[in-house]
Write an enzyme that holds these catalytic residues in place. Structure first.
Site, PDB file in Angstrom:
ATOM      1  N   ASP A 148       0.875  -1.155   0.000  1.00  0.00           N
ATOM      2  CA  ASP A 148       0.000   0.000   0.000  1.00  0.00           C
ATOM      3  C   ASP A 148       0.923   1.218   0.000  1.00  0.00           C
ATOM      4  O   ASP A 148       2.143   1.101   0.108  1.00  0.00           O
ATOM      5  CB  ASP A 148      -0.941  -0.048   1.225  1.00  0.00           C
ATOM      6  CG  ASP A 148      -2.153   0.836   1.042  1.00  0.00           C
ATOM      7  OD1 ASP A 148      -3.173   0.598   1.696  1.00  0.00           O
ATOM      8  OD2 ASP A 148      -2.081   1.769   0.209  1.00  0.00           O
TER       9      ASP A 148
HETATM   10  C1  GLC Z   1      -4.213   4.346  -0.065  1.00  0.00           C
HETATM   11  C2  GLC Z   1      -5.147   3.219   0.317  1.00  0.00           C
HETATM   12  C3  GLC Z   1      -5.275   2.147  -0.726  1.00  0.00           C
HETATM   13  C4  GLC Z   1      -5.099   2.763  -2.100  1.00  0.00           C
HETATM   14  C5  GLC Z   1      -3.653   3.225  -2.188  1.00  0.00           C
HETATM   15  C6  GLC Z   1      -3.325   3.858  -3.549  1.00  0.00           C
HETATM   16  O1  GLC Z   1      -3.489   4.763   1.054  1.00  0.00           O
HETATM   17  O2  GLC Z   1      -4.905   2.570   1.556  1.00  0.00           O
HETATM   18  O3  GLC Z   1      -6.555   1.526  -0.553  1.00  0.00           O
HETATM   19  O4  GLC Z   1      -5.378   1.797  -3.104  1.00  0.00           O
HETATM   20  O5  GLC Z   1      -3.326   4.149  -1.160  1.00  0.00           O
HETATM   21  O6  GLC Z   1      -4.008   5.060  -3.692  1.00  0.00           O
END
Ligand code: GLC
Length: 722
Positions: A265
């Site tokens: 993430d």
């Molecule tokens: C965010 C979220 C995740 C998302 C990622 C990319 O922090 O936790 O769900 O897909 O970053 O934007």
């Protein structure tokens, strides 16, 4: 079997090129040059601009024209002409914004969930997107957590079925097919269980609870062929998911056989440091790569430390090669080596008008996700020609798309517009329609124009109170300690009650709110969620009976925040509460609140009325087949849709089992006075669970079979299953 051309590519890549292929950055970095930005973002990430030509994927770089431009420039500089992979958060639609996933969970309509994903895939593919970070299938039991809006709810079975449907809708049978994109299930694992419902907080649970409740839906995604798995920010048994080898290699790859790509993430590799699980970026890179995390998102420790780790013998280059192969195989599965632009189409992506077929589908998906929680004295449906009072911050608001709402290119249809499309404008009187600001802006209530609203609307035939929470206060970073409506919204509802007219309260929220304080003042209560582009039309279809509400709650609504977590599939405890003996003290209970939620999992009303008769459980002599059946009758004059639910309780086992578990559901469309018999086959597979040693087992014993309209209202019978 890895294709020879991919094997050759990897053999030819330098170690730095491999590590860059495992790095994902925002589109911003490609437009920069080293003169201006070494002090800015490049410095933060210790990025050398020349590395950019080897980076493997782009985060949230969207728009057909942008993608074509970036991909074209990239391929001009990439030594091996490896195309970029474009990934984005298409959570509930791209240009046509669809109901939030928690609302889709309440539809209990798996075809609708697949349609939801197909529409999102078609539109985002035309915008140049190859992978969506969806479905999010984190099981949730705590509405204080803002991201409950992004998942389908509190039940592992329902979450698994919804997840499968969405993976199929996004991916189809061939990723190369036009209008298909790769799906990325998230957040592996159990991100939906932060202590206190506080965003990014510690997750701590037993392996048994993890397997009983939190893992099944991710596994369903893997079994459905999901292309990618995104790890969670949180720890699992004190090890952050990004560096958790037992989770990523043990469960995901070895136990489940997942062969796709794993991705961090946002910055989650780097976050091993603040977690206190890595001393520095080097250790974070070492732990994540060793754990089997393929792509690092928005941090660059793989890039900056990977080569040293290999040269110092701390990391086997084979692990890096495996990860690169998986990334290249996904690019190949999408056909990017032959067509690096895939479906990017500026004409479609930049069309002046939204797709009307998709909008109609959004309207139907929305109507099917609304949950009717109360309807005393047949207050609903409304009749055309009624004088309708409409008050509250969501009466005329177009800010009802929901969080993570794609491009937000077109405003949503407001409730007022939706109603105006059903009846003449002159029949609608509005009051106190100022919108509710966001808590992030320090706004916690609407202006008090309650007296004006009372006097303005008191002569209407019926009054609608459109209330809720600001959509910006839901989603990521949207945790709250209170779930009540703001004081002036509650005050409005009670004051409107003084008019003596029927009050219809309509709740716009991304989570279950605390509705007990306004329940008695509401003759009818509709959970509207955030339904996306066609919100107002979907709601008007339900309000006027053009769509008979069929939504059923996929997440419990608490009496009070003090009850949380409250969910239907709990373990019984050694001192269960017996409602027949409310005075008994020494049982599992509160002194000031029932154990049960205000509205339970599976609950929802219809304009029809359904009777359940002739419940029967038959065990076929010849085989060990067991059939549970029931007759459902629509006793009303109105055709409607009923979701018949099957629950099972394993009465006694080597580890305690939930008091009931959803094991099946069937949606019946019944004409007026129509009857249908619904049968469920009970198989031993349905009765298996993870025993003491985390192995799937079936244990003969007594089971309670339940079929009904929700998790509290059902017929039941016990049976021995050997
Ligand atoms: C965010 C979220 C995740 C998302 C990622 C990319 O922090 O936790 O769900 O897909 O970053 O934007």
């Amino acid at each position: 079997m890895t294709k020879p051309f991919i094997q050759d590519l990897v053999k030819d890549m330098t170690l730095d090129e491999k590590l860059a292929q495992l790095t994902q950055l925002g589109p911003y970095y490609w437009g920069l040059d080293d003169t201006v930005d070494l002090t800015g973002p490049f410095k933060e990430l210790n990025l050398k601009p020349q590395v950019m030509k080897n980076i493997g994927s782009v985060l949230n770089g969207i728009g057909a024209r942008n993608v074509i431009g970036l991909q074209t420039r990239h391929l001009q500089t990439s030594r091996q002409k490896i195309p970029l992979l474009f990934m984005a958060d298409v959570i509930h639609g791209y240009r046509t914004i669809l109901p939030i996933p928690l609302a889709m969970g309440c539809s209990f309509d798996l075809e609708a969930c697949e349609r939801f994903a197909e529409i999102a895939a078609k539109e985002s593919a035309a915008a140049g997107i190859h992978v969506t970070f969806s479905p999010m299938t984190d099981l949730v039991r705590d509405p204080r957590w803002g991201r409950v809006m992004e998942t389908s709810g509190e039940d592992p079975y329902l979450n698994a079925r919804v997840t499968e449907s969405m993976v199929c809708g996004y991916q189809g049978k061939d990723l190369k097919e036009k209008g298909r994109i790769a799906a990325c299930v998230k957040h592996f694992a159990a991100y939906g269980a932060p202590e206190g419902g506080r965003e990014y907080n510690t997750v701590d649970m037993s392996s048994g609870v993890l397997r009983d409740f939190y893992l099944p839906a991710y596994k369903a995604a893997v079994d459905a062929g999901v292309s990618m798995v995104m790890v969670a920010f949180n720890t699992i048994d004190r090890i952050p998911a990004s560096g958790n080898e037992q989770l990523l290699r043990g469960i995901l790859r070895e136990e489940w056989g997942f062969s796709g790509v794993t991705i961090a993430d946002f910055n989650s590799v780097n976050e091993l440091i603040p977690h206190g699980n890595a001393q520095d970026g080097r250790e974070a890179a070492e732990k994540s790569l060793a754990a089997g995390l393929d792509i690092e998102m928005m941090s660059t420790h793989y890039l900056n430390h990977g080569a040293d780790l290999v040269e110092q013998g701390k990391l086997d280059v084979a692990l890096i090669d495996e990860a690169v192969v998986r990334v290249l195989e996904l690019k190949d599965a999408l056909g990017l080596f032959d067509n690096p632009f895939k479906d990017a189409d500026p004409l479609v992506d930049e069309a002046a008008e939204p797709n009307t077929v998709h909008l109609q589908a959004a309207r139907e998906l929305g109507a099917g996700s609304v949950v009717l929680l109360k309807n005393d004295h047949e207050t609903l449906p409304l009749k055309r020609g009624m004088k309708i009072g409409l008050a509250g911050p969501f009466a005329t608001s177009v800010h009802v798309l929901g969080g993570w709402a794609g491009t937000e290119k077109d405003p949503a249809v407001s409730l007022h517009t939706g109603i105006s499309n059903k009846t003449s404008e002159g029949d609608i009187l509005t009051a106190m329609t100022n919108e509710l600001g966001s808590m992030l802006e320090g706004i916690f209530d609407v202006e008090d124009e309650v007296e004006e609203a009372y006097h303005r609307l008191k002569d209407c035939d019926v009054i609608l109170a459109a209330v809720g929470e600001n959509q910006q206060d839901t989603g990521e970073g949207g945790s709250k300690t209170s779930l009540r409506l703001s004081a002036n919204q509650e005050k409005l509802i009670w004051r409107l009650k003084d008019t003596g007219k029927k009050i219809v309260t309509i709740v716009f929220s991304g989570r279950p709110l605390e509705l007990k304080p306004i329940l008695a003042a509401s003759d009818a209560l509709l959970q509207a969620w955030f339904l996306g582009s066609e919100s107002g039309n979907s709601l008007a279809d339900v309000l006027f009976g053009d769509y008979n509400p069929s939504g059923r709650l996929s997440m419990s609504f608490p009496y009070t925040v003090g009850q949380i977590p409250v969910y239907y599939n709990a373990y019984q405890t050694g001192r269960p509460y017996d409602p027949n003996y409310p005075q008994v003290r020494y049982v599992t209970r509160y002194l000031d609140c029932p154990n049960d939620p205000l509205f339970c999992f599976g609950y929802g009303l219809s304009y029809s009325h359904f009777a359940y008769n002739s419940f029967a459980v038959e065990a076929a002599e010849a085989s060990d087949q067991i059939i549970a059946s029931i007759e459902v009758e629509n006793t009303s004059d109105i055709a409607g849709k009923e979701t018949v639910q099957l629950y099972i309780h394993d009465v006694s086992a080597s580890v305690v089992r939930p008091v009931k578990e959803l094991k099946g559901f069937r949606q019946l469309s019944l004409a007026a006075h129509e009857k249908q018999v619904v049968s469920f086959e009970i198989t031993k597979d349905m009765l298996m669970f993870y025993g003491k040693d985390d192995q799937l087992v079936f244990e003969p014993g007594e089971f309670e079979l339940m079929i009904g309209r929700n998790s509290s209202d059902y017929c039941s019978e016990r049976i021995w299953i050997g």
